[in-house]
Motif scaffolding. Sequence first.
Motif, PDB file in Angstrom:
ATOM      1  N   ALA A  26       0.915  -1.300   0.131  1.00 23.98           N
ATOM      2  CA  ALA A  26       0.296   0.029  -0.262  1.00 23.98           C
ATOM      3  C   ALA A  26       0.859   0.985  -0.216  1.00 23.98           C
ATOM      4  N   ALA A  27       0.111   2.243  -0.551  1.00 24.18           N
ATOM      5  CA  ALA A  27       1.039   3.457  -0.866  1.00 24.18           C
ATOM      6  C   ALA A  27      -0.450   4.974  -0.134  1.00 24.18           C
ATOM      7  N   LYS A  34      -5.139   9.736  -0.458  1.00 22.65           N
ATOM      8  CA  LYS A  34      -5.974   8.461  -0.608  1.00 22.65           C
ATOM      9  C   LYS A  34      -4.353   7.327  -0.821  1.00 22.65           C
ATOM     10  N   VAL A  35      -5.296   5.622  -0.556  1.00 25.34           N
ATOM     11  CA  VAL A  35      -4.228   5.395  -0.376  1.00 25.34           C
ATOM     12  C   VAL A  35      -4.572   3.771  -2.076  1.00 25.34           C
ATOM     13  N   ASN A 103       6.167   6.520   9.214  1.00 27.18           N
ATOM     14  CA  ASN A 103       5.737   6.198   7.708  1.00 27.18           C
ATOM     15  C   ASN A 103       4.260   6.346   8.083  1.00 27.18           C
ATOM     16  N   LYS A 104       3.817   6.853   7.487  1.00 31.13           N
ATOM     17  CA  LYS A 104       2.091   7.276   7.674  1.00 31.13           C
ATOM     18  C   LYS A 104       1.697   6.050   7.195  1.00 31.13           C
ATOM     19  N   VAL A 105       1.962   5.251   6.343  1.00 28.20           N
ATOM     20  CA  VAL A 105       0.611   3.736   5.820  1.00 28.20           C
ATOM     21  C   VAL A 105       0.452   2.468   6.391  1.00 28.20           C
ATOM     22  N   GLU A 106       1.830   2.997   7.925  1.00 24.98           N
ATOM     23  CA  GLU A 106       1.760   2.109   8.836  1.00 24.98           C
ATOM     24  C   GLU A 106       0.636   2.701   9.529  1.00 24.98           C
ATOM     25  N   LEU A 111      -5.332   1.002  10.444  1.00 19.15           N
ATOM     26  CA  LEU A 111      -6.736   0.888  11.041  1.00 19.15           C
ATOM     27  C   LEU A 111      -7.271   0.363   9.929  1.00 19.15           C
ATOM     28  N   LEU A 112      -6.763   0.003   8.875  1.00 23.28           N
ATOM     29  CA  LEU A 112      -7.681  -1.490   7.861  1.00 23.28           C
ATOM     30  C   LEU A 112      -7.702  -2.569   9.016  1.00 23.28           C
TER      31      LEU A 112
END
Length: 162
Positions: A26-27, A34-35, A103-106, A111-112
Motif C-alpha cells: 500500500a502507498a 488516498k491509498v 511512516n504514515k501508511v503504517e 486502521l485497516l
Amino acid sequence: MLPFGFGYAEGCTHDYIRHGTTTLFAALDVASDKVTARCRKRHCHQEWLSFPRLIDRETPAELDLHPVCDNYATHKHAKVRAWVAKSFRIHLHFTPTFASWLNKVERWFALLSQRAIMRQTFHSVTDLKRKIMAFCEHYNKSPKPFVWVATADSIFEKLKQS
C-alpha cells in the motif's frame, strides 16, 4: 475466534483452519491521503517491484516520487536498487529500524486491521482480498489525514534514544 475472557486476550477453537494469507502493498499519497493498494501472493522482490512500477505509471511524469519503506530485505534487493537507479524521479527512503511509526501508511495499516480484518472470519484468501480492497475503496471516498500529535522535538528525542 473465541470471545475475550478473563486472563486471555484471544483464542481459536480446536477446529480453526487457516485458509491462507496474502501480502498487502500500500502507498499513502500524503497530498490527498488516498491509498493505492494491491494484494499479492508473496512478499518477494518481484511482487514488490511491480507495486512501485504501478505507482510510477499512475503518477504524472512531472512529479517526483518519494516512497517511504521499512527495512525489509525485499525493498533493498539488487533488482529493486537497479530499477530505482535508472529512474531520476524515484527516491526511496527507509525508516530507521523499530521506527515504523514514522511512516504514515503504517497507521493506515492499523486502521485497516481494526476496522476490516481483526476478529473476522474469512473463508478463503479471495474473501480476505475482497474485504481489504472494499475497505480501500470505501476509505478513498472520503480520506481523512492522519495527524501526528507528537512534536518534532519529541520525535527526534526518541530517535536519539534508539
